[in-house]
Each structure stands twice: as structure tokens, then as C-alpha cells.
Design a protein around this motif. Structure first.
Motif, PDB file in Angstrom:
ATOM      1  N   ASP A   1      21.242   6.352   7.127  1.00  0.00           N
ATOM      2  CA  ASP A   1      22.693   7.213   7.154  1.00  0.00           C
ATOM      3  C   ASP A   1      23.698   6.061   8.025  1.00  0.00           C
ATOM      4  OD1 ASP A   1      24.993   8.708   7.194  1.00  0.00           O
ATOM      5  OD2 ASP A   1      23.847  10.989   6.663  1.00  0.00           O
ATOM      6  N   ASN A   2      24.592   5.601   8.021  1.00  0.00           N
ATOM      7  CA  ASN A   2      24.650   4.905   9.125  1.00  0.00           C
ATOM      8  C   ASN A   2      26.117   6.078   9.786  1.00  0.00           C
ATOM      9  OD1 ASN A   2      24.152   2.248   8.408  1.00  0.00           O
ATOM     10  ND2 ASN A   2      25.063   1.605   7.055  1.00  0.00           N
ATOM     11  N   ALA A   3      26.282   6.942   9.407  1.00  0.00           N
ATOM     12  CA  ALA A   3      27.855   7.798   9.803  1.00  0.00           C
ATOM     13  C   ALA A   3      26.658   8.595  10.385  1.00  0.00           C
ATOM     14  CB  ALA A   3      27.523   8.676   8.973  1.00  0.00           C
ATOM     15  N   LYS A   4      25.134   8.393  10.647  1.00  0.00           N
ATOM     16  CA  LYS A   4      24.408   9.071  11.661  1.00  0.00           C
ATOM     17  C   LYS A   4      23.285   8.828  12.711  1.00  0.00           C
ATOM     18  CE  LYS A   4      23.991  13.670   8.995  1.00  0.00           C
ATOM     19  NZ  LYS A   4      23.631  14.689   8.250  1.00  0.00           N
ATOM     20  N   ASN A   5      23.859   7.345  12.531  1.00  0.00           N
ATOM     21  CA  ASN A   5      22.806   6.087  13.227  1.00  0.00           C
ATOM     22  C   ASN A   5      21.334   6.876  12.658  1.00  0.00           C
ATOM     23  OD1 ASN A   5      25.626   4.991  13.859  1.00  0.00           O
ATOM     24  ND2 ASN A   5      25.054   5.779  15.848  1.00  0.00           N
ATOM     25  N   THR A   6      20.960   7.136  11.929  1.00  0.00           N
ATOM     26  CA  THR A   6      20.213   7.710  11.514  1.00  0.00           C
ATOM     27  C   THR A   6      19.059   6.678  10.213  1.00  0.00           C
ATOM     28  OG1 THR A   6      20.736   9.918  12.392  1.00  0.00           O
ATOM     29  CG2 THR A   6      18.463   9.164  10.638  1.00  0.00           C
ATOM     30  N   VAL A   7      17.764   6.419  10.428  1.00  0.00           N
ATOM     31  CA  VAL A   7      16.743   5.848   8.688  1.00  0.00           C
ATOM     32  C   VAL A   7      15.744   6.783   9.288  1.00  0.00           C
ATOM     33  CG1 VAL A   7      15.402   4.226  11.362  1.00  0.00           C
ATOM     34  CG2 VAL A   7      15.250   3.593   8.456  1.00  0.00           C
ATOM     35  N   TYR A   8      15.490   6.926   7.668  1.00  0.00           N
ATOM     36  CA  TYR A   8      14.266   7.703   7.312  1.00  0.00           C
ATOM     37  C   TYR A   8      12.951   7.088   6.939  1.00  0.00           C
ATOM     38  CZ  TYR A   8      18.497  10.749   8.106  1.00  0.00           C
ATOM     39  OH  TYR A   8      19.821  11.386   8.601  1.00  0.00           O
ATOM     40  N   LEU A   9      12.213   7.767   6.821  1.00  0.00           N
ATOM     41  CA  LEU A   9      11.525   7.296   5.765  1.00  0.00           C
ATOM     42  C   LEU A   9      10.495   8.874   5.672  1.00  0.00           C
ATOM     43  CD1 LEU A   9       9.290   4.218   4.763  1.00  0.00           C
ATOM     44  CD2 LEU A   9       8.108   5.521   6.917  1.00  0.00           C
ATOM     45  N   ARG A  10      10.269   8.860   3.957  1.00  0.00           N
ATOM     46  CA  ARG A  10      10.488  10.040   3.405  1.00  0.00           C
ATOM     47  C   ARG A  10       8.931   9.331   2.517  1.00  0.00           C
ATOM     48  NH1 ARG A  10       9.385  14.954   1.942  1.00  0.00           N
ATOM     49  NH2 ARG A  10       9.121  15.802   0.533  1.00  0.00           N
ATOM     50  N   MET A  11       7.793  10.305   3.467  1.00  0.00           N
ATOM     51  CA  MET A  11       6.362   9.624   2.398  1.00  0.00           C
ATOM     52  C   MET A  11       5.626  10.611   2.515  1.00  0.00           C
ATOM     53  SD  MET A  11       4.602   8.150   6.283  1.00  0.00           S
ATOM     54  CE  MET A  11       5.488  10.521   6.876  1.00  0.00           C
ATOM     55  N   ASN A  12       5.452  10.299   0.224  1.00  0.00           N
ATOM     56  CA  ASN A  12       4.275  11.184  -0.459  1.00  0.00           C
ATOM     57  C   ASN A  12       3.143  11.000  -1.227  1.00  0.00           C
ATOM     58  OD1 ASN A  12       7.111  12.796  -0.326  1.00  0.00           O
ATOM     59  ND2 ASN A  12       7.842  11.640  -2.425  1.00  0.00           N
ATOM     60  N   SER A  13       2.624  11.667  -1.530  1.00  0.00           N
ATOM     61  CA  SER A  13       1.417  11.475  -1.355  1.00  0.00           C
ATOM     62  C   SER A  13       0.402  10.614  -0.247  1.00  0.00           C
ATOM     63  CB  SER A  13       1.200  10.641  -2.591  1.00  0.00           C
ATOM     64  OG  SER A  13       1.671  11.224  -3.912  1.00  0.00           O
ATOM     65  N   LEU A  14       0.558  11.147   0.841  1.00  0.00           N
ATOM     66  CA  LEU A  14       0.004  10.905   1.986  1.00  0.00           C
ATOM     67  C   LEU A  14      -1.867  10.217   1.747  1.00  0.00           C
ATOM     68  CD1 LEU A  14       1.863  12.289   4.124  1.00  0.00           C
ATOM     69  CD2 LEU A  14       1.487   9.687   4.358  1.00  0.00           C
ATOM     70  N   LYS A  15      -1.901   9.832   2.566  1.00  0.00           N
ATOM     71  CA  LYS A  15      -3.411   9.974   2.541  1.00  0.00           C
ATOM     72  C   LYS A  15      -4.572   9.687   3.735  1.00  0.00           C
ATOM     73  CE  LYS A  15      -3.082   6.408  -1.408  1.00  0.00           C
ATOM     74  NZ  LYS A  15      -3.087   5.036  -2.091  1.00  0.00           N
ATOM     75  N   PRO A  16      -6.182   9.341   3.939  1.00  0.00           N
ATOM     76  CA  PRO A  16      -5.988   9.548   5.788  1.00  0.00           C
ATOM     77  C   PRO A  16      -5.591   8.105   5.994  1.00  0.00           C
ATOM     78  CG  PRO A  16      -7.578  10.441   3.955  1.00  0.00           C
ATOM     79  CD  PRO A  16      -6.509  10.189   3.208  1.00  0.00           C
TER      80      PRO A  16
ATOM     81  N   SER B   1       1.078  -1.438   0.042  1.00  0.00           N
ATOM     82  CA  SER B   1       0.310   0.141   0.354  1.00  0.00           C
ATOM     83  C   SER B   1       1.150   1.455  -0.322  1.00  0.00           C
ATOM     84  CB  SER B   1      -0.855  -0.422   1.097  1.00  0.00           C
ATOM     85  OG  SER B   1      -0.483  -0.500   2.666  1.00  0.00           O
ATOM     86  N   VAL B   2       1.941   1.396  -0.030  1.00  0.00           N
ATOM     87  CA  VAL B   2       3.291   1.956   0.307  1.00  0.00           C
ATOM     88  C   VAL B   2       4.328   2.257  -0.399  1.00  0.00           C
ATOM     89  CG1 VAL B   2       2.993   2.164   2.543  1.00  0.00           C
ATOM     90  CG2 VAL B   2       4.833   1.810   2.336  1.00  0.00           C
ATOM     91  N   LYS B   3       3.946   1.544  -1.593  1.00  0.00           N
ATOM     92  CA  LYS B   3       4.976   1.402  -2.893  1.00  0.00           C
ATOM     93  C   LYS B   3       4.345   2.609  -3.916  1.00  0.00           C
ATOM     94  CE  LYS B   3       6.178  -3.951  -2.919  1.00  0.00           C
ATOM     95  NZ  LYS B   3       5.912  -4.853  -3.436  1.00  0.00           N
ATOM     96  N   GLY B   4       5.490   3.179  -4.152  1.00  0.00           N
ATOM     97  CA  GLY B   4       6.272   3.943  -4.704  1.00  0.00           C
ATOM     98  C   GLY B   4       5.864   5.922  -4.424  1.00  0.00           C
TER      99      GLY B   4
END
Length: 114
Positions: free
Chosen positions: A71-86, A61-64
Motif C-alpha cells: 500500500d504505497n499510500a501507507k508506505n507499507t508492505v504485507y505478507l499474508r501467510m495461509n496454510s502455515l507449516k512447521p 515452497s510458498v506459492k499458493g
């Protein structure tokens, strides 16, 4: 071990958000990192995952629309969410996993509403 998630908030349908999860107390680069979400009255579900070798997986449901990165240098994982739905409205959690070891962050609320 601490996983600090941030970046949630209120966004209109069609909008975008980027979640971040900063980890400490683990050898970040060897852990598989995942984003999960839990909507009211529903079970927690995997949204996206990324391995230490940068292989990714997404629920259908979130593909695309969503992109997980790390970023292993910052010990951080991100989740970019576009076209968000209710229906993306939920508390989003990050998880660090390595064999039988699993660590969870505290969650950040994403509300998609006009």
C-alpha cells in the motif's frame, strides 16, 4: 531510514498470519520490497518480493499459500501467510531495495507449532 516489521507470533499448523512492514525515510513507491526469512541454523532466504510496478515473485515452497502486497499510500508492505507449516518457522525480515541501496527491518518471529 526505518523499516518496522510486525505481525509475527505463534500459530498452529494450517493457520494464518499477516505480517506488516512500515517504511519511513524512503520514497517507498519506487523501491522493490521483499520478505525474507531465516530459520535457526539456516541462511536467510527470499520468501516473496514486489516491485514498484506491483510485479511479484515467490519462492516455490510458498506459492499458493503466501501473498505479498503493498500500500504505497501507507508506505507499507504485507505478507499474508495461509496454510502455515512447521517448516515456515523463522524470523521474517522485510527489505527495501533500489539498485545498490538495501535497507532491512528488524525481523519478526513466526513460530508454527501445535
Amino acid at each position: 531510514v526505518q523499516l518496522q516489521a510486525s505481525g509475527g507470533g505463534l500459530v498452529q499448523p494450517g493457520g494464518s498470519l499477516t505480517l506488516s512492514c512500515a517504511a519511513s525515510g524512503i520514497t517507498f513507491g519506487i523501491y522493490t520490497m521483499g520478505w525474507y526469512r531465516q530459520a535457526p541454523g539456516k541462511e536467510r532466504e527470499l520468501v516473496a518480493g514486489i516491485t514498484g510496478s506491483f510485479s511479484t515473485t515467490y519462492r516455490d515452497s510458498v506459492k499458493g499459500r503466501f501473498t505479498i502486497s503493498r500500500d504505497n499510500a501507507k508506505n507499507t508492505v504485507y505478507l499474508r501467510m495461509n496454510s502455515l507449516k512447521p517448516e515456515d518457522t523463522a524470523v521474517y525480515y522485510c527489505k527495501a531495495g533500489l539498485f545498490a541501496q538495501n535497507y532491512w527491518g528488524q525481523g519478526t518471529l513466526v513460530t508454527v507449532s501445535s
